[in-house]
Design a protein around this motif. Structure first.
Motif, PDB file in Angstrom:
ATOM      1  N   UNK A 247       0.828  -1.206   0.000  1.00  0.00           N
ATOM      2  CA  UNK A 247       0.000   0.000   0.000  1.00  0.00           C
ATOM      3  C   UNK A 247       0.870   1.268   0.000  1.00  0.00           C
ATOM      4  N   UNK A 248       0.551   2.177  -0.875  1.00  0.00           N
ATOM      5  CA  UNK A 248       1.247   3.469  -0.847  1.00  0.00           C
ATOM      6  C   UNK A 248       2.573   3.531  -1.604  1.00  0.00           C
ATOM      7  N   UNK A 249       2.999   2.417  -2.227  1.00  0.00           N
ATOM      8  CA  UNK A 249       4.284   2.401  -2.935  1.00  0.00           C
ATOM      9  C   UNK A 249       4.167   2.942  -4.362  1.00  0.00           C
ATOM     10  N   UNK A 250       2.974   2.826  -4.937  1.00  0.00           N
ATOM     11  CA  UNK A 250       2.793   3.280  -6.315  1.00  0.00           C
ATOM     12  C   UNK A 250       1.572   4.197  -6.375  1.00  0.00           C
ATOM     13  N   UNK A 251       1.626   5.148  -7.284  1.00  0.00           N
ATOM     14  CA  UNK A 251       0.511   6.089  -7.447  1.00  0.00           C
ATOM     15  C   UNK A 251      -0.023   5.976  -8.873  1.00  0.00           C
ATOM     16  N   UNK A 252      -1.355   5.951  -8.962  1.00  0.00           N
ATOM     17  CA  UNK A 252      -2.020   5.841 -10.269  1.00  0.00           C
ATOM     18  C   UNK A 252      -2.420   7.229 -10.745  1.00  0.00           C
ATOM     19  N   UNK A 253      -2.156   7.502 -12.005  1.00  0.00           N
ATOM     20  CA  UNK A 253      -2.551   8.792 -12.577  1.00  0.00           C
ATOM     21  C   UNK A 253      -3.475   8.536 -13.764  1.00  0.00           C
ATOM     22  N   UNK A 254      -4.725   9.007 -13.671  1.00  0.00           N
ATOM     23  CA  UNK A 254      -5.665   8.818 -14.775  1.00  0.00           C
ATOM     24  C   UNK A 254      -6.361  10.149 -15.059  1.00  0.00           C
ATOM     25  N   UNK A 255      -6.242  10.699 -16.235  1.00  0.00           N
ATOM     26  CA  UNK A 255      -5.430  10.214 -17.343  1.00  0.00           C
ATOM     27  C   UNK A 255      -3.946  10.478 -17.111  1.00  0.00           C
ATOM     28  N   UNK A 256      -3.105   9.702 -17.795  1.00  0.00           N
ATOM     29  CA  UNK A 256      -1.665   9.908 -17.692  1.00  0.00           C
ATOM     30  C   UNK A 256      -1.316  11.274 -18.263  1.00  0.00           C
ATOM     31  N   UNK A 257      -0.445  12.021 -17.581  1.00  0.00           N
ATOM     32  CA  UNK A 257      -0.044  13.321 -18.120  1.00  0.00           C
ATOM     33  C   UNK A 257       0.929  13.152 -19.296  1.00  0.00           C
ATOM     34  N   UNK A 258       0.366  12.860 -20.470  1.00  0.00           N
ATOM     35  CA  UNK A 258       1.165  12.590 -21.673  1.00  0.00           C
ATOM     36  C   UNK A 258       0.766  13.565 -22.775  1.00  0.00           C
ATOM     37  N   UNK A 259       1.679  13.860 -23.694  1.00  0.00           N
ATOM     38  CA  UNK A 259       1.274  14.624 -24.884  1.00  0.00           C
ATOM     39  C   UNK A 259       0.153  13.864 -25.602  1.00  0.00           C
ATOM     40  N   UNK A 260      -0.811  14.585 -26.154  1.00  0.00           N
ATOM     41  CA  UNK A 260      -1.989  13.936 -26.752  1.00  0.00           C
ATOM     42  C   UNK A 260      -1.596  12.920 -27.818  1.00  0.00           C
ATOM     43  N   UNK A 261      -0.538  13.211 -28.597  1.00  0.00           N
ATOM     44  CA  UNK A 261      -0.199  12.283 -29.680  1.00  0.00           C
ATOM     45  C   UNK A 261       0.407  10.985 -29.125  1.00  0.00           C
ATOM     46  N   UNK A 262       1.080  11.067 -27.978  1.00  0.00           N
ATOM     47  CA  UNK A 262       1.620   9.842 -27.368  1.00  0.00           C
ATOM     48  C   UNK A 262       0.469   8.979 -26.849  1.00  0.00           C
ATOM     49  N   UNK A 263      -0.490   9.605 -26.169  1.00  0.00           N
ATOM     50  CA  UNK A 263      -1.640   8.852 -25.656  1.00  0.00           C
ATOM     51  C   UNK A 263      -2.408   8.204 -26.804  1.00  0.00           C
ATOM     52  N   UNK A 264      -2.561   8.923 -27.903  1.00  0.00           N
ATOM     53  CA  UNK A 264      -3.295   8.379 -29.053  1.00  0.00           C
ATOM     54  C   UNK A 264      -2.562   7.164 -29.621  1.00  0.00           C
ATOM     55  N   UNK A 265      -1.226   7.252 -29.654  1.00  0.00           N
ATOM     56  CA  UNK A 265      -0.438   6.148 -30.192  1.00  0.00           C
ATOM     57  C   UNK A 265      -0.514   4.913 -29.272  1.00  0.00           C
ATOM     58  N   UNK A 266      -0.513   5.156 -27.961  1.00  0.00           N
ATOM     59  CA  UNK A 266      -0.648   4.062 -26.988  1.00  0.00           C
ATOM     60  C   UNK A 266      -1.958   3.310 -27.239  1.00  0.00           C
TER      61      UNK A 266
END
Ligand code: ADP
Ligand code: MG
Ligand code: MG
Length: 339
Positions: A247-266
């Motif tokens: 518990x507490x070792x990892x943090x989830x980020x939604x949506x990921x703070x990514x450039x829009x074109x990177x997220x689209x490619x993912x």
């Protein structure tokens, strides 16, 4: 009429407890006016527990030994409209239980034999995705017999890739048996560990820098959709077992703070991978994004991802506007559509 659902949980892999947690969430979320749900916990020995032991295992997280042989019980699954095999890792996510249910003629949630098996084995996944032109890190296969008879040939493959590199059992999950090898002096111990857990071992070049770890959910059969992209951040050197489950070792980020074109490619690459591997129903597709170089690599496809209400996969579709109980309902519908 209400649909009768058999929910399988637990199982023989190291992810038994994770599966029980996921099952508790699914059990609570399947709408009772639509579904009649019977849970069956599979013990770590691979036996199907009777109802009282199943309830106890779900409540306490500890499964009793005993129970019936799986083959003996498969026929009794016949009275159900669909099975939800909420099992992670070998003997659950790898096509074995999917084969049994296929033979028994019962629809089930998630990928079939081929998609499950091809996505479980990290080497097979890499081979299929390479032929689909999906970017991945450089890798080499080694098998146990070679390690026993010609270890120098295996070591040479590691030197080809260069250090640091990752050594992994081909068919596990939860980072079990995975080592980050910083130099030649750590190589033998990493290989010995991985070969103690699997006949097939994958060696992988490390990304040029510590990668950002981004994940996307896929939902559907032949016309799947992708969720928003999520990201996990943590302080550890890599996303190891302790980081995943403390518990507490990892943090989830939604949506990921990514450039829009990177997220689209993912999202696009994840959909291609899902179809190339013949997945069905659901999958969580994990990537490495190397911010310094802009490179994106597909790491792995999980055909039965963690499924508690706070797990990444349901959270990703939650961000897309699908509630947890709508999501499990949709998964059952997708299983029935594949009939
Ligand atoms: P598992 O199926 O057990 O989750 P992964 O292949 O996802 O195994 O590896 C676990 C973690 O190890 C990854 O999330 C990442 O932190 C790290 N890792 C694995 N392979 C690499 C790689 N080639 N380069 C950088 N990090 C890696
Ligand atoms: Mg995995
Ligand atoms: Mg992983």
């Amino acid at each position: 009429m209400k649909k009768r659902i058999l929910l399988l949980a637990g199982g023989q892999s190291g992810e038994h407890e994770v599966s029980l947690m996921s099952a508790r969430s699914v059990l609570a979320a399947l709408p009772r006016d639509q579904f009649d749900v019977t849970p069956v916990v599979i013990s770590k020995q691979g036996r199907w527990l009777p109802p009282t032991d199943t309830v106890r295992a779900l409540e306490t997280g500890v499964s009793a030994p005993g129970g019936d042989l799986v083959l003996h019980r498969a026929a009794s699954a016949e009275g159900y409209d669909a099975v939800f095999p909420l099992l992670h890792g070998p003997m659950g996510e790898d096509g074995t239980i999917q084969g049994l249910l296929t033979l028994a003629g019962i629809p089930f949630v998630g990928s079939g034999v081929l998609g499950s098996a091809a996505s479980m084995d990290k080497v097979m996944t890499k081979q299929v995705l390479a032929s689909a032109g999906i970017p991945q890190v450089a890798w080499r296969l080694a098998v146990r017999r070679e390690w026993a008879q010609n270890p120098d040939a295996v070591r040479a493959r590691a030197h080809d890739l260069g250090f640091p590199l990752f050594v992994k059992p081909a068919n596990l999950g939860s980072s079990v048996g995975i080592s980050k090898v910083h130099g030649p002096d750590e190589l033998d111990a990493a290989l010995t560990l991985a070969f103690s857990l699997d006949r097939r071992v994958i060696l992988e070049a490390m990304t040029a820098h510590k990668p950002r770890e981004v994940e996307v959910g896929i939902l559907g059969n032949d016309a799947p959709i992708a969720s928003p992209v999520g990201e996990l951040s943590f302080a550890a050197e890599f996303y190891d077992y302790a980081t995943k489950y403390t518990e507490g070792q990892a943090t989830m980020h939604i949506p990921a703070p990514l450039p829009a074109e990177v997220a689209a490619r993912v999202r696009e690459l994840a959909l291609q991978a899902f179809l190339a591997l013949d997945c069905a129903g659901l999958a969580r597709v994990d990537f490495f994004y190397v911010e310094e170089t802009g490179e994106l690599f597909l790491n792995e496809v999980n055909t039965m991802p963690g499924f508690t209400t706070t797990s990444m996969y349901p959270k990703l579709f939650g961000a897309a506007g699908l509630s947890y109980s709508e999501l499990v309902t949709r998964l059952v519908e997708l299983a029935l559509e594949r009939r």
